[in-house]
Design a protein around this motif. Structure first.
Motif, PDB file in Angstrom:
ATOM      1  N   SER A  42       2.742   7.590 -18.377  1.00 33.66           N
ATOM      2  CA  SER A  42       1.694   8.005 -18.770  1.00 33.66           C
ATOM      3  C   SER A  42       1.555   7.771 -17.235  1.00 33.66           C
ATOM      4  O   SER A  42       0.977   8.666 -16.327  1.00 33.66           O
ATOM      5  CB  SER A  42       0.954   7.175 -19.309  1.00 33.66           C
ATOM      6  N   ASP A 170       0.404  15.297 -20.642  1.00 35.36           N
ATOM      7  CA  ASP A 170       0.132  13.450 -21.952  1.00 35.36           C
ATOM      8  C   ASP A 170       0.102  14.126 -23.156  1.00 35.36           C
ATOM      9  O   ASP A 170      -0.423  14.122 -23.607  1.00 35.36           O
ATOM     10  CB  ASP A 170      -0.149  13.027 -20.818  1.00 35.36           C
ATOM     11  N   GLU A 171       1.144  14.023 -22.965  1.00 37.21           N
ATOM     12  CA  GLU A 171       1.610  13.944 -24.910  1.00 37.21           C
ATOM     13  C   GLU A 171       0.901  15.107 -25.704  1.00 37.21           C
ATOM     14  O   GLU A 171      -0.454  14.820 -26.816  1.00 37.21           O
ATOM     15  CB  GLU A 171       1.569  12.948 -25.745  1.00 37.21           C
TER      16      GLU A 171
HETATM   17 MG   LIG Z   1       1.657   7.661 -22.556  1.00 39.95          MG
END
Ligand SMILES: [Mg+2]
Ligand SMILES: Nc1ncnc2c1ncn2[C@@H]1O[C@H](COP(=O)(O)OP(=O)(O)OP(=O)(O)O)[C@@H](O)[C@H]1O
Length: 263
Positions: A42, A170-171
């Motif tokens: 991240s 991000d994810e």
């Molecule tokens: Mg992360």
């Protein structure tokens, strides 16, 4: 088109989240960033658009050095980077259409956006995007009435309506069921291909990453441990990235599954 040159991030707490990361991504390439929790995934994504300020090193987007830009120049360059988050980050009380249009806020003036007066061309594009992701019927629904998968599709539309050159993701599938996760990953990768967009996708599910991307970068303790095509992610390499585990099951899962069943 994106170049990270010796990117370092040390947080005030002393955490060395990134240690001289070098990555170069050509136009149109989709890269999956994997690695254990705390590896710096991240942080890396956020250093690119400077939501997190890098400690040292450079980020270049199409030869523009982002790391030295003033606030106003950075704001302009950020339009070229669409972000998609795990937590969807939609505005709950606004409709799907309004959420998608909020992706244009970097373009339309403050008062126009405050009054929610978007140009018709933006509204048309929002409809086209919603149609593309299978949400044409949902434009007037409130964001808080959607399922997780639907919300992520809205997030994708909101990022794309910026007309970015790069997607930072991000994810995207962290809170979705396995089937929806695949649909979302497939959708993101297809859209990147259609639009010749480069993307960095942080993802915990290694099998899912291997299925859809051309290149995988493995981070561990803020350093690149692996950079190569998904087929080179052997159990030994995964151990190098994540530590000791039985990886055979993860890898076999991909080989055994029939993609066609999952559509
Ligand atoms: Mg992360
Ligand atoms: N705002 C912050 N302040 C201080 N340290 C931070 C901050 N954000 C992250 N860190 C630290 O930096 C390191 C990298 O964190 P980061 O969130 O980038 O990891 P990640 O790979 O995204 O992990 P996850 O898979 O759990 O999301 C960790 O050691 C974390 O504790």
């Amino acid at each position: 088109m994106l170049k990270l040159d010796k990117l370092v991030k040390t947080y005030k707490t002393g955490d060395q989240a990134l240690k001289a990361v070098d990555i170069e991504i050509p136009k149109g390439q989709v890269l999956a960033l994997i690695g254990p929790s705390g590896a710096g995934k991240s942080t890396l994504i956020r250093c690119i658009n400077r939501l997190v300020e890098p400690t040292s090193g450079q980020v270049y987007l199409n030869d523009v050095e982002l790391t030295c830009l003033s606030t106003s120049a950075l704001r302009r360059e950020r339009r070229r980077m669409g972000m998609i988050f795990q937590e969807y980050a939609l505005i709950e009380r606004l409709t799907v259409m309004e959420n998608v249009l909020s992706g244009r806020l970097g373009y339309v003036g403050f008062w126009r956006s405050f009054l929610r007066k978007f140009p018709q061309s933006d509204v048309d594009e929002a409809y086209r995007l919603l149609d593309r992701v299978g949400l044409a019927e949902m434009a007037d629904k409130r964001a808080d009435e959607l399922s997780g998968g639907q919300r992520q599709r809205v997030g994708i539309c909101r990022a794309l309506i910026q007309n970015p050159a790069l997607l930072l993701v991000d994810e995207p599938t962290a809170s979705l069921d396995p089937k929806t996760s695949r649909q979302i990953m497939r959708l993101i990768c297809e859209l990147c291909q259609e639009r010749n967009l480069a993307a960095i996708i942080n993802i915990h599910d290694v099998a899912l990453a291997q299925m859809f991307v051309q290149r995988v970068v493995g981070l561990r303790f803020g350093a690149v441990q692996f950079d190569g095509p998904p087929e080179n992610l052997t159990p030994e390499v995964l151990t190098m990235i994540y530590g000791e585990e039985d990886w055979e099951a993860t890898i076999e899962k991909i080989e055994d599954e029939d993609e066609a069943d999952l559509l």
